[in-house]
Design an enzyme around this catalytic site. Structure first.
Site, PDB file in Angstrom:
ATOM      1  N   CYS A   1     -11.495 -60.786 -45.864  1.00 21.80           N
ATOM      2  CA  CYS A   1     -11.235 -59.418 -46.316  1.00 21.80           C
ATOM      3  C   CYS A   1     -11.626 -59.214 -47.783  1.00 21.80           C
ATOM      4  O   CYS A   1     -11.477 -58.129 -48.319  1.00 21.80           O
ATOM      5  CB  CYS A   1      -9.768 -59.047 -46.101  1.00 21.80           C
ATOM      6  SG  CYS A   1      -8.639 -60.095 -47.005  1.00 21.80           S
TER       7      CYS A   1
ATOM      8  N   ARG B   1      -0.883 -55.694 -45.976  1.00 18.91           N
ATOM      9  CA  ARG B   1      -0.535 -56.813 -46.851  1.00 18.91           C
ATOM     10  C   ARG B   1       0.713 -56.497 -47.657  1.00 18.91           C
ATOM     11  O   ARG B   1       0.852 -55.389 -48.177  1.00 18.91           O
ATOM     12  CB  ARG B   1      -1.700 -57.089 -47.801  1.00 18.91           C
ATOM     13  CG  ARG B   1      -1.417 -58.218 -48.756  1.00 18.91           C
ATOM     14  CD  ARG B   1      -2.617 -58.574 -49.564  1.00 18.91           C
ATOM     15  NE  ARG B   1      -2.888 -57.606 -50.612  1.00 18.91           N
ATOM     16  CZ  ARG B   1      -3.927 -57.692 -51.438  1.00 18.91           C
ATOM     17  NH1 ARG B   1      -4.812 -58.665 -51.301  1.00 18.91           N
ATOM     18  NH2 ARG B   1      -4.102 -56.804 -52.387  1.00 18.91           N
TER      19      ARG B   1
ATOM     20  N   ARG C   1      -4.152 -52.610 -48.826  1.00 15.65           N
ATOM     21  CA  ARG C   1      -3.525 -53.111 -50.052  1.00 15.65           C
ATOM     22  C   ARG C   1      -2.373 -52.165 -50.373  1.00 15.65           C
ATOM     23  O   ARG C   1      -2.607 -50.998 -50.705  1.00 15.65           O
ATOM     24  CB  ARG C   1      -4.532 -53.114 -51.198  1.00 15.65           C
ATOM     25  CG  ARG C   1      -5.663 -54.137 -51.042  1.00 15.65           C
ATOM     26  CD  ARG C   1      -6.629 -54.015 -52.209  1.00 15.65           C
ATOM     27  NE  ARG C   1      -7.524 -55.149 -52.352  1.00 15.65           N
ATOM     28  CZ  ARG C   1      -8.793 -55.167 -51.944  1.00 15.65           C
ATOM     29  NH1 ARG C   1      -9.314 -54.117 -51.331  1.00 15.65           N
ATOM     30  NH2 ARG C   1      -9.541 -56.235 -52.150  1.00 15.65           N
TER      31      ARG C   1
ATOM     32  N   HIS D   1     -25.437 -48.544 -69.206  1.00 16.10           N
ATOM     33  CA  HIS D   1     -24.322 -48.555 -68.263  1.00 16.10           C
ATOM     34  C   HIS D   1     -24.463 -47.506 -67.166  1.00 16.10           C
ATOM     35  O   HIS D   1     -24.011 -47.696 -66.048  1.00 16.10           O
ATOM     36  CB  HIS D   1     -23.013 -48.389 -69.035  1.00 16.10           C
ATOM     37  CG  HIS D   1     -22.594 -49.672 -69.674  1.00 16.10           C
ATOM     38  ND1 HIS D   1     -21.743 -49.748 -70.744  1.00 16.10           N
ATOM     39  CD2 HIS D   1     -22.935 -50.948 -69.387  1.00 16.10           C
ATOM     40  CE1 HIS D   1     -21.576 -51.013 -71.074  1.00 16.10           C
ATOM     41  NE2 HIS D   1     -22.283 -51.758 -70.267  1.00 16.10           N
TER      42      HIS D   1
ATOM     43  N   GLU E   1      -6.373 -67.579 -50.362  1.00 18.43           N
ATOM     44  CA  GLU E   1      -6.910 -67.105 -51.642  1.00 18.43           C
ATOM     45  C   GLU E   1      -6.930 -68.191 -52.703  1.00 18.43           C
ATOM     46  O   GLU E   1      -7.474 -68.003 -53.775  1.00 18.43           O
ATOM     47  CB  GLU E   1      -6.044 -65.956 -52.181  1.00 18.43           C
ATOM     48  CG  GLU E   1      -6.044 -64.754 -51.296  1.00 18.43           C
ATOM     49  CD  GLU E   1      -5.265 -63.616 -51.909  1.00 18.43           C
ATOM     50  OE1 GLU E   1      -5.892 -62.701 -52.457  1.00 18.43           O
ATOM     51  OE2 GLU E   1      -4.030 -63.638 -51.835  1.00 18.43           O
TER      52      GLU E   1
HETATM   53  C1  PEP Z   1      -9.201 -61.071 -52.313  1.00 19.21           C
HETATM   54  O1  PEP Z   1      -8.651 -61.734 -53.201  1.00 19.21           O
HETATM   55  O2  PEP Z   1     -10.330 -61.326 -51.855  1.00 19.21           O
HETATM   56  C2  PEP Z   1      -8.514 -59.897 -51.764  1.00 19.21           C
HETATM   57  C3  PEP Z   1      -8.971 -59.281 -50.689  1.00 19.21           C
HETATM   58  O3  PEP Z   1      -7.417 -59.464 -52.430  1.00 19.21           O
HETATM   59  P1  PEP Z   1      -7.482 -58.601 -53.790  1.00 19.21           P
HETATM   60  O4  PEP Z   1      -8.935 -58.303 -54.066  1.00 19.21           O
HETATM   61  O5  PEP Z   1      -6.652 -57.392 -53.551  1.00 19.21           O
HETATM   62  O6  PEP Z   1      -6.880 -59.559 -54.769  1.00 19.21           O
HETATM   63 MG    MG Z   2      -6.572 -61.347 -53.711  1.00 18.46          MG
END
Ligand code: PEP
Ligand code: MG
Length: 831
Positions: A761, A596, A560, A453, A690
């Protein structure tokens, strides 16, 4: 005395693990182990028969002395003693005999909920050291009818006796790549834990409890070995079938087991080892000697030592869980996978029972735990299987953390140089992650392997590492200068001036490349055929925003906001939120920020929200669904966002949108709130793509949104139906899957119809191989980790958008992510 006792649910409502209750005394098990419940019915019922041993004057708590000797303490709500009895009406008195299901206290739920921080009711066994808890309820329970908690007396009950019931035998051929190493053992353990039956695996004259990862690994079972499976208990048939299936369902070794790198042939005067993470470094040796804390052999009494060990294990569990959350938030999946494997080791019943046997013999908790770990290390090291031998470092890591939780840090760590090359027998993953990253130039270990690891972490962190160098590595003296060329599998412990000069020249060349990229990082990223691609950053706070700007980011592509909400006992105020969002905008020097709205649920938890337990959290209440379910929380966040200045630089992004109805509802709410705040300006509103439905309906969304941003992490998870947190699938959950590329193409097409732009993103945007593909598919913005901005910008500048477009179309016709990556390597060999 009966050996097991089944407690019934004292209220109707969802069961809650004790460590989740918002009171550190109960969550830390200081009152004993047990389970909690969120009451939805107004009368507390006796969970078992017994006598009322104690009843609080204020009526909010009582203790039942159960017939089997358990002291069952029931505490209704948090901080409810302060209510001085308001809202509680006891129906029994001290000394009364009660039967299971009998009403004990009537509670005015509304009155208590208005005055107390929480109604959560804790049922703890005050003398819990005398019991095991083989079963704890989950989900929604019915008062007086549903099972709540099972207590089994610890007295000399062999597991097989306690399981009782029929015994079933079967056989399985282990299909896991590499045999029963850590991850497959964890899968078998999970299958065994789902049932009540005791399950054992027998192999080569040895027997292991299937609930114990270390015992399973200790069998030394290789791929295609045949093992016997024995189950006993009332659901033995089902347990046998589940465990056999878990043994026979192949899992790939994944990124934990990279193809074993060959050790370099010895070269006179050099240290030769296995190149575990590539790179070249000059640095000074810092010895990290094996962790050997002096421990008291004698304990301070069995009960005290047992309780101390339980508390230490819980603390370490909490710390590892927070580490996993933090790593997931940073997108550091290698780290989160490793710590998830550590959690399974920490919960291992064999380690615990070996330690408890020592404690029962009068020894100290730490002494017993260390002996249990070391015995297991000796077994793993002696099996002749490198994958298993490499788990020794993980076990020792757990040992170190538990001992520190028991006795505190023994001493200050070694002093680091700015260019430290860590030298050790072996390194524990947590030893590496807790050191300041800027000070570690390299790693040289005597033991370990390329699939250990620490090797995985070193690769993720970009630190050159040479492992399995043998004992001569330990002859390196602290402060000694060495040249570590992990690419060649060698370290030069006595570099001549010309060796040093050559290494420095090479390092300088690489650094010059990086500097050149950094120097041009502030310039826009424009392809050779003149298309500007915005390179933005993913951040969690204003510090990250500053780091992004320093690396040349054009904007913030994703803030985030969960960071503001997690790790707290109550919600942040609107003012706190506005201050945090404003600080981000202020750090950006005129650039815009995409912020977000809260994305909780699924893999992201907010303790004080106490979201209902769900069988499939990733498919349940998460993202904007949680926002709509908690409208006050959503409104507070929207108002906090609308209060930042200037709104022209703010873009609000909504997670987990599935169709346009949700978007319209949110837009209307923003309108109303902005009206109430008498605002003349509105921020832009974007949608995260998503889930596949959002991609497929991108045109409808684009009509009502200002922009779309693809969350490739979740879009991959939901398109491939592969849990993003499942370590076993980690090697297969690849965003370059042609299925995902087609959804991205559909998203861009849909957005184009209404002249809207599409960004990415998720982690895909930070993958150099994905950059030409995304540009080819028409993506206009890439939001990446701050330190990758210069590299991504430099990569974009070398691409032709037209060429990318032509090739991306062809990639859509391929059949697998491997085929896509293979073609990308041919087309853009440098990336
Ligand atoms: C994603 O889902 O790609 C994203 C940017 O949001 P999170 O990783 O915070 O769920
Ligand atoms: Mg996400």
């Amino acid at each position: 005395m009966t050996t097991t006792l089944e407690l019934l649910a004292p209220f109707s409502g969802p069961a809650i693990a004790l460590d989740r209750v918002p009171d550190p005394v109960f969550a830390g098990l200081m009152m004993g182990d047990g389970l909690a419940i969120e009451p939805l019915s107004p009368t507390l019922l006796a969970p078992c028969s017994g006598a009322v041993a104690q009843l609080a004057r204020t009526g909010h708590a009582l203790t039942l002395a159960a017939d089997n000797g358990a002291e069952v303490l029931i505490h209704i709500g948090i901080d409810t003693v302060k209510l001085e009895g308001r809202g509680f009406r006891p129906l029994v008195a001290v000394g009364d005999k009660v039967t299971a299901g009998q009403p004990l206290i009537e509670v005015d739920l509304d009155a208590v909920a208005r005055r107390a921080p929480s109604l959560q009711t804790m049922v703890v066994i005050a003398n819990s050291e005398q019991f095991r808890f083989p079963r704890r309820a989950e989900g929604l329970l019915e008062a007086g009818r549903s099972h709540f908690l099972t207590l089994a007396a610890r007295e000399a009950v062999s597991p097989r006796e306690s399981a009782g019931g029929p015994e079933r035998r079967g056989e399985a051929t282990v299909r896991h790549e590499g045999g029963l190493h850590a991850r497959p053992s964890a899968l078998v353990q999970q299958a065994a834990k789902r049932r009540e039956a005791e399950v054992f695996i027998e192999f080569a004259g040895k027997r292991a409890n299937a609930r114990s990862v270390v015992a399973l690994m200790g069998l030394g079972v290789a791929e295609d070995d045949r093992v016997a499976v024995i189950a006993s208990g009332h659901d033995a048939d089902a347990a046998l079938a589940d465990v056999i299936e878990a043994l026979q369902t192949r899992s790939e070794a994944g990124h934990a087991a990279v193809a074993p790198a060959e050790a370099r042939e010895p070269v006179a005067g050099y240290l030769a080892g296995v190149a575990a993470a590539p790179g070249l470094a000059i640095g000074r040796a810092v010895r990290l000697d094996a962790f050997e804390m002096p421990l008291p052999e004698q304990g301070a009494g069995e009960a005290a030592e047992r309780a101390a060990l339980a508390a230490a294990l819980r603390r370490v569990r909490d710390a590892i869980s927070s580490g996993i959350d933090a790593a997931l938030r940073r997108g550091a999946t290698a780290e989160s996978d490793i710590f998830a494997a550590h959690l399974a080791l920490l919960d291992d019943p064999e380690l615990l029972s070996a330690a408890e046997a020592d404690i029962a013999a009068g020894r100290g908790a730490g002494f017993g735990f260390r002996r249990a770990v070391r015995a297991q290390c000796a077994v793993l090291a002696g099996l002749g299987n490198p994958l298993l031998a490499e788990r020794v470092a993980d076990l020792k890591d757990i040992e170190r953390q538990v001992l520190v939780a028991l006795y505190g840090e023994p001493e200050q760590g070694p002093e680091l140089f700015d260019d430290s090359i860590l030298v050790a027998e072996d390194l524990a993953p947590s030893e590496l992650t807790r050191l300041p990253p800027g000070k570690v130039a390299g790693i040289v270990t005597a033991a370990g392997g390329a699939s250990g690891h620490v090797a995985i972490l070193a690769r993720a962190l970009g630190i050159p590492a040479l492992v399995a160098c043998g004992p001569s590595a330990l002859a390196l003296q602290p402060g000694q200068t060495l040249v570590l060329d992990a690419r060649a599998g060698l370290a030069n412990p006595q570099p001549t001036p010309s060796d040093l000069a050559a290494a420095r020249a090479e390092i300088d060349k690489l650094a010059a490349r990086r500097r050149a990229m950094q120097a041009s990082a502030n310039a826009p990223a424009i392809t050779v055929d003149g298309v500007a691609i915005e390179v933005a950053v993913n951040i969690a706070n204003a510090d990250d925003a500053r780091e992004g700007v320093a690396h040349g980011a054009d904007a913030v592509g994703l803030l985030r906001t969960e960071f503001l909400f997690i790790d707290r006992r109550d919600a942040p105020t609107e003012a706190e939120q506005t201050a945090a969002y404003q600080a981000v905008l202020d750090a950006l020097d005129g650039r815009h920020a995409i912020i977000r709205t809260l994305d909780v649920g699924g893999d992201k938890e907010v303790p004080y929200l106490q979201l209902p337990l769900e069988p499939n959290p990733a498919l349940g209440l998460r993202g904007i669904r949680t926002g709509f379910a908690y409208p006050d929380m959503l409104d507070a966040q929207l108002r906090a966002l609308l209060a930042v200045k200037p709104l022209s630089r703010l873009r609000i992004l909504v997670p987990m949108i599935t169709d346009v109805g949700e978007l319209i509802r949110l837009r209307e709410r923003i309108e109303q709130l902005a009206g109430e705040m008498s605002l003349s300006e509105r921020p832009q509103l974007g949608v995260m793509v998503e889930v596949p439905s959002a991609a497929l309906l991108a045109d409808q969304l684009a009509k009502h949104a200002d922009f779309l941003s693809i969350g490739s992490n979740d879009l991959t998870q939901y398109t491939l139906a592969m849990d993003r947190c499942n370590a076993t699938l980690a090697a297969r959950i690849d965003s370059m899957h042609p299925g995902l590329l087609r959804l991205i193409a559909i998203t861009v097409e849909g957005a184009k119809k209404y002249g809207k732009w599409v960004g990415v993103c998720g982690a895909m945007a930070s993958d150099p191989q994905a950059v030409p593909v995304l540009i080819g598919l028409g993506v206009a913005e890439l939001s990446v980790s701050p330190r990758l901005v210069p590299e991504v910008k430099s990569l974009v500048r070398g691409l032709s958008r037209r060429h990318c477009e032509e090739e991306a179309l062809r990639l859509l016709a391929l059949g697998s992510p491997q085929a896509v990556r293979g073609r990308v390597t041919e087309l853009w060999p440098g990336v």
